[in-house]
Design a protein around this motif. Sequence first.
Motif, mmCIF file in Angstrom:
data_model
loop_
_atom_site.group_PDB
_atom_site.id
_atom_site.type_symbol
_atom_site.label_atom_id
_atom_site.label_comp_id
_atom_site.label_asym_id
_atom_site.label_seq_id
_atom_site.Cartn_x
_atom_site.Cartn_y
_atom_site.Cartn_z
ATOM 1 N N ILE A 1 -46.610 30.188 53.126
ATOM 2 C CA ILE A 1 -48.213 31.220 53.073
ATOM 3 C C ILE A 1 -48.900 29.489 51.856
ATOM 4 C CG2 ILE A 1 -49.503 32.097 51.899
ATOM 5 C CD1 ILE A 1 -47.451 34.548 52.752
ATOM 6 N N LEU B 1 -46.292 41.117 47.985
ATOM 7 C CA LEU B 1 -46.360 39.635 48.049
ATOM 8 C C LEU B 1 -47.128 38.870 46.453
ATOM 9 C CD1 LEU B 1 -48.166 38.055 51.304
ATOM 10 C CD2 LEU B 1 -45.417 37.896 50.566
ATOM 11 N N ILE C 1 -46.542 36.806 58.166
ATOM 12 C CA ILE C 1 -45.339 37.345 57.426
ATOM 13 C C ILE C 1 -44.817 38.098 58.514
ATOM 14 C CG2 ILE C 1 -45.293 40.097 56.550
ATOM 15 C CD1 ILE C 1 -48.279 39.503 54.797
ATOM 16 N N LEU D 1 -52.269 35.648 57.750
ATOM 17 C CA LEU D 1 -51.102 36.031 57.032
ATOM 18 C C LEU D 1 -50.704 36.416 58.038
ATOM 19 C CD1 LEU D 1 -50.415 36.538 53.787
ATOM 20 C CD2 LEU D 1 -52.230 37.250 53.587
ATOM 21 N N LYS E 1 -47.121 42.629 53.179
ATOM 22 C CA LYS E 1 -48.386 41.945 52.650
ATOM 23 C C LYS E 1 -48.302 42.451 51.034
ATOM 24 C CE LYS E 1 -53.439 41.788 51.584
ATOM 25 N NZ LYS E 1 -54.679 41.662 51.792
ATOM 26 N N ILE F 1 -53.717 37.188 48.881
ATOM 27 C CA ILE F 1 -52.678 38.584 49.346
ATOM 28 C C ILE F 1 -53.204 39.253 48.700
ATOM 29 C CG2 ILE F 1 -50.966 36.346 49.800
ATOM 30 C CD1 ILE F 1 -50.110 36.835 46.360
ATOM 31 N N ILE G 1 -43.544 32.604 50.941
ATOM 32 C CA ILE G 1 -44.636 32.391 50.117
ATOM 33 C C ILE G 1 -44.582 31.102 50.031
ATOM 34 C CG2 ILE G 1 -44.654 32.035 47.414
ATOM 35 C CD1 ILE G 1 -45.676 35.038 47.616
#
Length: 604
Positions: free
Chosen positions: A11, A48, A30, A26, A45, A80, A8
Amino acid sequence: MLGMEELILDIVRALRERPGLDARGLTRIINAHSNRLDGDVRFSKKQLMPFYLRVKAEDPQRWARWEIDPETERRLLRLIQMKPRRTASGVATITVITKPWTCSGNCLFCPADVRMPKSYLHAEPACQRAERNWFDPYLQVSSRLQALTQMGHATDKVELIVLGGTFDDYPEAYRIWFVKELFRALNDDDAQRADQRVLRQAAYRDAGIANDDGELAAQTRAVQEAVTAGATSFNAAIGQLYGSGSPWEGIASWQRASMDELRAEHRRNEVAAQRCVGLVVETRPDHATPGNLRILRQLGCTKVQVGVQTLDPRIVAFNSRATRPQDTRRTFELLRLFGFKIHAHFMVNLPGATPEGDIADYRRFATEEAFQPDEVKLYPCALIGSAPLARELEERGWLPYPEDVLVDVLVQDVLATPAFTRISRMIRDFSAGDIVAGNKKTNLRQLVEARLAEREEPVREIRFREIGTEEVDPTTLVLEDVAYRTTATDEHFLQWVAPDGRIAGFLRLSLPHPQAVAALGDEAPVGPGEAMIREVHVYGRVARLHAAGSTQHIGLGKQLVNRAAAIARQAGYGKLNVISAIGTREYYRKLGFQDGGLYQQLPL
């Protein structure tokens, strides 16, 4: 999962460093973190959002250390979020299914799955959720709210869609209870919903009602085989499985409620955290009587789905349908006078139909004064093994259209659809395994839109033009009035349109013809000289109540209402009604509407 916090934060750092971070970026982040894990364990995803929301709610000190400012959080949540189109229309929709029940129709093409209400299949996603929740309305809404929240969707504005065939076929006390429990689930908080889940699950298990797919399949296999073979009727099978002497008989004693109990939940919902902004039910034209429609309004219903399928009398008879075009005309007139939004079901490639006939049939439906639905599910017939058509296939001579022919028919239908109609769906949620013959492609709409792009002809239907998840500059919007006439009303479709033709919001205003109101006598829902707002909808991502930053909170709706009032006043109407949902009553009160009877009303 270990390492989720680091993922997290990585990101978040990328969002700060790269303003244009997208879904592809993204995925790369990941995957990079997944490659550091041992074995076959991977990040995804969908993990998240639940992790982020859980930390923020349950460990605020830990969340505060992440130092995520409001703008970065907005971009993070948008990135997300799972399935962003679910709330792109401005509302979170929750579909629920009523329990299996008998059906007074016997259409040739209609599936007969004894685990479901008529025409639905237990493998459909909404039906699977309903079965897991014992068809309990409270449990269905509760579980869906939880799932939508974990996917990152706001749920403070909810449209409830009640499916399960003809709603009016069910006992009145059950219908009231079902709707009351829908509202109760919206009104309760998370702790109350958790307590209710435990109590209700225990009640159904104690009654001996299964919710496991394998167990249900074993329990119903012999009866289903008899129905599919034509050895017994669907209604007889439903009576055997759910009627007298079954576990369902016992729980029916408490699946009932009074109107007073429902009204109490209505009052709670007016100020609840999750408000109902629309309630949709299904019916058939022969059930759309003034008395039944009045009850639907008392329940809080705002939209009615009606199975039309075809206007061709020959195809109606060939498919053993009881509904005639004149029944549909009468139904549409009543629905408009009662203020309901009209969501019709229409099918192509029915037994006995031809491509040319389908195109002409739909064009008539979309454009003639007697019909002109507000919304339509337009989909091809598919052969399901439990439908009577499967047993009569040889004598009926039905064949599915080739894909290119089917796509061309649907392209022509889309082009014939006016600006005030929305084509909501082009397929049923049947699994490919359930379809014996017919279209199995879930991307049928994309195929149609690709063909439309090749033709470069203007598409006017609403869904094609919705702003969806995209942004729009409100200063560029123009308010257009698309006026048209029906057999009972003069209609004004007011739409906010961007320079590229996208639609950011709309309002449906009905000006009832005096003779149409007078013809209903004491059964008329409104008096002479009363106009009706049947729908107000502003697009954009679901905006939290009272929050800024969305097209839903810049006054577009208020301007639409003001324009509708001016049109009605100029046309000589003295009052303006609105078929408000329970959760929008407060909004209309702030605009000057007063509570009264079936509608809220603004003196002009």
